[in-house]
Design an enzyme around this catalytic site. Structure first.
Site, PDB file in Angstrom:
ATOM      1  N   ASP A  83       0.796  -1.221   0.000  1.00  0.00           N
ATOM      2  CA  ASP A  83       0.000   0.000   0.000  1.00  0.00           C
ATOM      3  C   ASP A  83       0.832   1.277   0.000  1.00  0.00           C
ATOM      4  OD1 ASP A  83      -2.382  -1.431  -0.024  1.00  0.00           O
ATOM      5  OD2 ASP A  83      -2.602  -1.376   2.154  1.00  0.00           O
ATOM      6  N   ASP A  96       0.785  -0.825   5.515  1.00  0.00           N
ATOM      7  CA  ASP A  96      -0.355  -1.501   4.919  1.00  0.00           C
ATOM      8  C   ASP A  96      -1.617  -1.044   5.641  1.00  0.00           C
ATOM      9  OD1 ASP A  96      -1.128  -3.598   2.940  1.00  0.00           O
ATOM     10  OD2 ASP A  96      -2.047  -4.475   4.722  1.00  0.00           O
TER      11      ASP A  96
END
Length: 185
Positions: A83, A96
């Site tokens: 991410d 994340d």
């Protein structure tokens, strides 16, 4: 729901996040980090098990308890996306996002949640980051790798919801062993 999502994202990016587990660890706002990658794709070779001669593969396999169900494996390579990857003061961190609804967002609850559901992901992301940034020896790894941050979005408005872990060099080596065993059969 779009305004709610936008508010969650804004809160997350502007809430101070501690880069460590001690009270003295530096705190940053993700929105202020200039060196970052979002949705950073990775593609790296699954480690071979050639270096396992002096270890007990069965014992390591039992310890690993890995289930690769949803991971994309392509011709001996593992593919995925992290991410948020950022650099701060010369160290690389990865984050994340998690949208889980938990009973609370205290550190112990978050640690239990990560151990129960995300340890394989943490191991793979750490390996991918070390490959990507060529952290191929202890000195480089210790100098450049900052750690892994799991951000539980629903806890961020209360300034909770951040789990931090920094695997050591030996952990990285163990992750390689475990991953290689998963694909040795």
């Amino acid at each position: 729901t779009v305004p709610v999502i936008a508010e969650i994202i804004w809160n997350t990016m502007h809430t101070p996040v501690r880069l460590g587990t001690s009270k003295d660890s530096e705190v940053v706002k993700l929105a202020s980090l200039e060196q970052n990658l979002r949705e950073a794709d990775f593609y790296f070779p699954i480690p071979s098990n050639d270096f396992l001669e002096n270890n007990d593969p069965e014992k390591l396999k039992i310890e690993a308890e890995l289930k690769l169900g949803d991971w994309n494996v392509d011709k001996g390579f593992l593919r995925g996306s992290i991410d948020f990857v950022f650099e701060h003061k010369g160290r690389i961190y990865l984050a994340d996002w998690k949208s889980n609804t938990l009973e609370d967002y205290h550190p112990r609850t978050l640690g239990d949640e990560v151990k129960k559901h995300y340890m394989l992901q943490l191991q793979i992301y750490t390996l991918a980051t070390s490959y990507w940034f060529n952290l191929d020896n202890k000195e480089k790894y210790e100098k450049k790798f900052g750690g892994v941050i799991y951000i539980f979005l629903r806890g961020m408005p209360q300034k909770e919801g951040v789990f931090f872990f920094r695997p050591g060099w030996q952990d990285l080596f163990d992750y390689k062993k475990r991953l290689s065993l998963e694909f040795s059969e």
